[in-house]
Write a protein that holds these residues in place. Structure first.
Motif: not given
Ligand code: UTP
Length: 293
Positions: A129-131, A159-164, A202-208, A252-259
């Motif tokens: 895994a990569v986090l 990859v974890a995905a979400m629409e942006v 519009r489906c983005a890969a996020i950090g998982r 499922e969940g709320q992602r926060y871009d803490c970067g």
């Protein structure tokens, strides 16, 4: 039988320039949401998903991050003497078994793909895994656990995905999706930070990520053919184009871009508002302050 995912890489060697001057001496991952460092959220998520080996890819100036996971016998003794059992419990969350944690150095910030590649010898021939600790995800089931449950059925790279939003597309790795099956997306290509008009979705890969060990060879080849930053997205995209199994997983969940500063502040407020000791006071303050805008 599919091999279990028990190793996770935490790439934390980036320069964190968006938080300068703070990150001149404080690793971004040690910055707190209320009172817990970003890295603690990532570790807790990985543990909940069954990860047993934690590999940090660090760099110069990240000493505070390494110290964070050391034992603190003096501090514990004092807290015990004072009967501060709640704080002792909090402190225990930072305990790591001897040998469970490894630090690998990335000599130069040559990109996320390069950081992952730096851990190749510790991964050998296992899925991993990569986090990215600056993506903090608040969810009922921890995001990586959701992904590992799916991976157990499907295997492949995930990859974890979400629409942006359209204006955010050019800041992410974007998935080319051929099929959607519930939360599972079949992916045949990826584009790193494309212009909106070139983006496949519009489906983005996020950090998982859950990755097969063959990704390390892709990264090695990219490294040989490239003087610039080495992108993890490019290695996964190559795998997909060559017919390897690549999936997106709309967690499922709320992602926060803490970067980013805005994402970090939103996460701080959201996490503080979940706390019984802070909620009422903070909510009142926010209401009053917002009313004055
Ligand atoms: P970012 O793109 O957020 O870069 O990296 P950064 O350096 O952390 O922050 P900014 O953009 O300068 O403000 C995403 C993740 O990849 C890691 C980072 O530590 C972060 O967890 N990374 C990035 C590395 O480990 N090495 C690199 O060479 C680049």
């Amino acid at each position: 039988m599919r091999r279990k995912v028990t190793k996770a890489i935490f790439p934390v060697a980036g320069l964190g320039t968006r938080f300068l001057p703070a990150t001149k001496s404080i690793p971004k991952e040690i910055m707190t949401l209320v009172d817990r460092p970003l890295i603690q959220y990532a570790i807790d998520e990985a543990r909940a998903a069954g990860i047993k080996e934690f590999i940090f890819v660090t760099a110069k100036g990240k000493g505070a991050l390494e110290d964070y996971f050391d034992g603190a016998p003096e501090l514990e003794k004092t807290l015990r003497k004072k009967g501060k059992t709640e704080l002792l419990k909090e402190l225990r969350a930072t305990d790591m078994d001897s040998g469970a944690i490894a630090y690998i150095r990335q000599r130069e910030a040559l990109g996320l793909g390069h950081a992952v590649w730096c851990a190749r010898r510790l991964i050998s021939n296992e899925p991993f895994a990569v986090l990215l600790p600056d993506d903090v995800i608040s969810s009922t089931t921890p995001c990586l656990k959701q992904m590992i449950e799916q991976y157990t059925e499907t295997g492949g790279n995930m990859v974890a995905a979400m629409e942006v939003k359209p204006e955010e597309v050019s800041s992410y790795g974007i998935l080319s999706v051929t099929e959607t099956n519930g939360r599972l997306l079949s992916v045949d290509d990826m584009a790193e930070k494309p212009a909106l008009e070139d983006a496949p979705s519009r489906c983005a890969a996020i950090g998982r990520y859950i990755l097969e060990p063959s990704i390390m060879n892709r990264l090695r080849d990219l490294k040989q053919g490239n003087g610039n930053e080495i992108q993890l997205t490019d290695a996964i995209a190559q795998e997909a184009r060559d017919g390897g199994k690549v999936y997106g997983y709309t967690f499922e969940g709320q992602r926060y871009d803490c970067g980013s500063k805005a994402g970090y502040l939103k996460a701080t407020v959201a996490f503080a508002l979940k706390r019984d000791d802070l909620k009422a006071d903070l909510a009142e303050f926010i209401k009053q302050t917002a009313a004055k805008l």
